[in-house]
Motif scaffolding. Structure first.
Motif, mmCIF file in Angstrom:
data_model
loop_
_atom_site.group_PDB
_atom_site.id
_atom_site.type_symbol
_atom_site.label_atom_id
_atom_site.label_comp_id
_atom_site.label_asym_id
_atom_site.label_seq_id
_atom_site.Cartn_x
_atom_site.Cartn_y
_atom_site.Cartn_z
ATOM 1 N N ASN A 185 0.823 -1.216 0.000
ATOM 2 C CA ASN A 185 0.000 0.000 0.000
ATOM 3 C C ASN A 185 0.855 1.263 0.000
ATOM 4 O O ASN A 185 0.558 2.232 -0.713
ATOM 5 N N ASP A 186 1.935 1.262 0.791
ATOM 6 C CA ASP A 186 2.789 2.453 0.878
ATOM 7 C C ASP A 186 3.549 2.701 -0.408
ATOM 8 O O ASP A 186 3.766 3.858 -0.815
ATOM 9 N N THR A 187 3.942 1.624 -1.091
ATOM 10 C CA THR A 187 4.770 1.757 -2.292
ATOM 11 C C THR A 187 3.933 1.992 -3.546
ATOM 12 O O THR A 187 4.267 2.838 -4.390
ATOM 13 N N TYR A 188 2.862 1.233 -3.675
ATOM 14 C CA TYR A 188 2.102 1.261 -4.929
ATOM 15 C C TYR A 188 0.722 1.920 -4.792
ATOM 16 O O TYR A 188 0.045 2.135 -5.799
ATOM 17 N N GLY A 189 0.304 2.217 -3.593
ATOM 18 C CA GLY A 189 -0.987 2.870 -3.396
ATOM 19 C C GLY A 189 -2.088 1.885 -3.027
ATOM 20 O O GLY A 189 -1.993 0.676 -3.275
ATOM 21 N N HIS A 190 -3.124 2.419 -2.446
ATOM 22 C CA HIS A 190 -4.213 1.566 -1.966
ATOM 23 C C HIS A 190 -5.018 0.942 -3.109
ATOM 24 O O HIS A 190 -5.560 -0.164 -2.946
ATOM 25 N N LEU A 191 -5.107 1.612 -4.245
ATOM 26 C CA LEU A 191 -5.828 1.006 -5.375
ATOM 27 C C LEU A 191 -5.140 -0.260 -5.838
ATOM 28 O O LEU A 191 -5.790 -1.268 -6.156
ATOM 29 N N GLU A 192 -3.808 -0.220 -5.882
ATOM 30 C CA GLU A 192 -3.071 -1.429 -6.264
ATOM 31 C C GLU A 192 -3.173 -2.473 -5.151
ATOM 32 O O GLU A 192 -3.239 -3.676 -5.425
ATOM 33 N N GLY A 193 -3.201 -2.009 -3.899
ATOM 34 C CA GLY A 193 -3.406 -2.947 -2.787
ATOM 35 C C GLY A 193 -4.750 -3.644 -2.882
ATOM 36 O O GLY A 193 -4.858 -4.851 -2.615
ATOM 37 N N ASP A 194 -5.782 -2.910 -3.298
ATOM 38 C CA ASP A 194 -7.097 -3.529 -3.488
ATOM 39 C C ASP A 194 -7.052 -4.583 -4.584
ATOM 40 O O ASP A 194 -7.703 -5.639 -4.480
ATOM 41 N N GLN A 195 -6.297 -4.305 -5.635
ATOM 42 C CA GLN A 195 -6.163 -5.270 -6.718
ATOM 43 C C GLN A 195 -5.489 -6.544 -6.224
ATOM 44 O O GLN A 195 -5.876 -7.660 -6.608
ATOM 45 N N VAL A 196 -4.497 -6.410 -5.354
ATOM 46 C CA VAL A 196 -3.829 -7.577 -4.769
ATOM 47 C C VAL A 196 -4.840 -8.410 -3.980
ATOM 48 O O VAL A 196 -4.890 -9.642 -4.102
ATOM 49 N N LEU A 197 -5.656 -7.755 -3.177
ATOM 50 C CA LEU A 197 -6.663 -8.465 -2.390
ATOM 51 C C LEU A 197 -7.646 -9.220 -3.287
ATOM 52 O O LEU A 197 -8.006 -10.375 -3.014
ATOM 53 N N ARG A 198 -8.076 -8.570 -4.367
ATOM 54 C CA ARG A 198 -9.031 -9.219 -5.273
ATOM 55 C C ARG A 198 -8.408 -10.443 -5.940
ATOM 56 O O ARG A 198 -9.043 -11.498 -6.052
ATOM 57 N N PHE A 258 1.974 -8.613 -10.473
ATOM 58 C CA PHE A 258 1.296 -7.328 -10.451
ATOM 59 C C PHE A 258 2.203 -6.283 -11.087
ATOM 60 O O PHE A 258 3.426 -6.396 -11.041
ATOM 61 N N SER A 259 1.597 -5.292 -11.689
ATOM 62 C CA SER A 259 2.383 -4.272 -12.379
ATOM 63 C C SER A 259 1.885 -2.887 -11.993
ATOM 64 O O SER A 259 0.670 -2.634 -11.986
ATOM 65 N N TYR A 260 2.833 -2.013 -11.666
ATOM 66 C CA TYR A 260 2.481 -0.638 -11.313
ATOM 67 C C TYR A 260 3.528 0.305 -11.890
ATOM 68 O O TYR A 260 4.724 0.182 -11.588
ATOM 69 N N ASP A 261 3.063 1.200 -12.763
ATOM 70 C CA ASP A 261 3.951 2.213 -13.347
ATOM 71 C C ASP A 261 5.183 1.572 -13.985
ATOM 72 O O ASP A 261 6.320 2.035 -13.826
ATOM 73 N N GLY A 262 4.942 0.488 -14.719
ATOM 74 C CA GLY A 262 6.026 -0.195 -15.420
ATOM 75 C C GLY A 262 6.870 -1.100 -14.546
ATOM 76 O O GLY A 262 7.813 -1.736 -15.038
ATOM 77 N N GLN A 263 6.527 -1.221 -13.285
ATOM 78 C CA GLN A 263 7.305 -2.049 -12.363
ATOM 79 C C GLN A 263 6.468 -3.257 -11.933
ATOM 80 O O GLN A 263 5.356 -3.118 -11.471
#
Length: 333
Positions: free
Chosen positions: A218-231, A283-288
């Motif tokens: 959540n701290d690194t990629y944001g809560h929206l990406e954290g929600d995607q991980v949970l799903r 998972f992918s966030y901002d090319g990472q």
């Protein structure tokens, strides 16, 4: 000789005939009025039956012959009323296969109770739609001994009501983010599974899993990406577990599963397969790209477990042991 004059009735005069003719005319007018009133009543009844959405029906119980079915039958069932009147099995053929036994057995209860008012079952219309019906039926109490038993009923389309009930139930029992069981519903079902396993002497496993370092995600990629991980983890859990297993989100990044009838060796295999499945998610966030792992605690039902809480506590302790030992592993407690 005295001649007697035979008695001759005098022909009726106009004055005599007028009252009789008037009475006849009045009687005819009255009869015509009654016919018209009956006709009006029939037309009114026919109009009412056409407008009523409930299906009214009557069946001769002995012969199973359908004596009457209202016009709403064709709207609700999407089938020909003429075919039903010709063959009562048309009703049976329209019932959803999963509800057929219940629909037939509940109908027979009318002989014992005189009325059955709590029947709900599904039908399949001619064009393949599934509809829910609330079908009430009664025995005709006017029948004299020796006369046919007539069962009459009223079937109401409650599809919209049922869909609303199902949606409200889904909302009340499902975690909105992951579409898994929420905590309350999960533990309700888990307690039922626990009681059943104890009563039958069957094996049962409780699996608790927690996402490793989820705060960092959540701290690194944001809560929206954290929600995607949970799903995605919830999807993996539902995919790996067997039919009949329970799975739910019981905390922020914490999930749980109950495996009824699952022996300890098999439960460990299921947990290890779930851990590998989740570790392979990308998972992918901002090319990472990044991955996540889970720590799992597994507890199997034993004679010492008098309640689900004790089983849950052992799984919880085992999960924290997995965290202490380096995460990304299963520990059986």
């Amino acid at each position: 000789m005295v001649h007697e004059t035979p008695y001759v009735t005098a022909p009726p005069t106009v004055e005599h005939t007028r009252p009789a003719a008037a009475a006849t005319l009045l009687a005819l007018m009255h009869a015509q009025g009654e016919v018209e009133r009956l006709s009006e009543r029939e037309q009114l009844l026919s109009s009412l039956l056409v407008s009523v959405n409930a299906v009214l029906w009557a069946v001769d119980w002995e012969s199973r012959r359908v004596l009457y079915v209202s016009p709403a039958y064709e709207r609700v069932f999407g089938r020909s009323a003429g075919l039903l009147l010709a063959d009562h099995r048309e009703w049976r053929n329209s019932i959803h296969p999963e509800d057929l036994d219940y629909a037939e057995h509940s109908l027979h209860r009318v002989l014992e109770h005189g009325a059955v008012e709590d029947r709900e079952y599904r039908i399949i219309t001619a064009d393949g739609q599934i509809r829910w019906l609330s079908d009430k039926c009664y025995i005709n109490q006017q029948a004299e001994p020796g006369e046919p038993v007539i069962v009459v009923g009223m079937a109401e389309d409650i599809t919209e009501k049922k869909q609303l009930e199902l949606e409200l139930h889904r909302l009340a029992t499902t975690d909105a983010l992951t579409q898994s069981s929420n905590r309350r519903h999960f533990f309700e079902c888990a307690n039922q599974a626990f009681d059943s396993a104890c009563a039958q002497g069957a094996p049962l496993a409780f699996l608790l899993l927690d996402i490793d370092d989820f705060k960092d995600v959540n701290d690194t990629y944001g809560h929206l990406e954290g929600d995607q991980v949970l799903r995605r983890i919830a999807e993996s859990g539902r995919g790996v577990l067997r039919r009949g297993d329970l799975f739910g989100r019981i905390g922020g990044e914490e999930f749980a599963a109950v495996l009824p009838g699952c022996a300890p060796e098999m439960a460990l295999q299921v947990a290890e397969r779930l851990g590998k499945e989740i570790q392979q998610l990308t998972f992918s966030y901002d090319g990472q790209d990044f991955n996540v792992t889970i720590s799992q605690g597994l507890a199997n039902l034993s004679e010492e477990d008098s309640t689900l809480d004790s089983l849950f506590a052992r799984a919880d302790a085992a999960m924290y042991e997995a965290k202490r030992l380096g995460k990304n592993r299963v520990v059986a407690g």
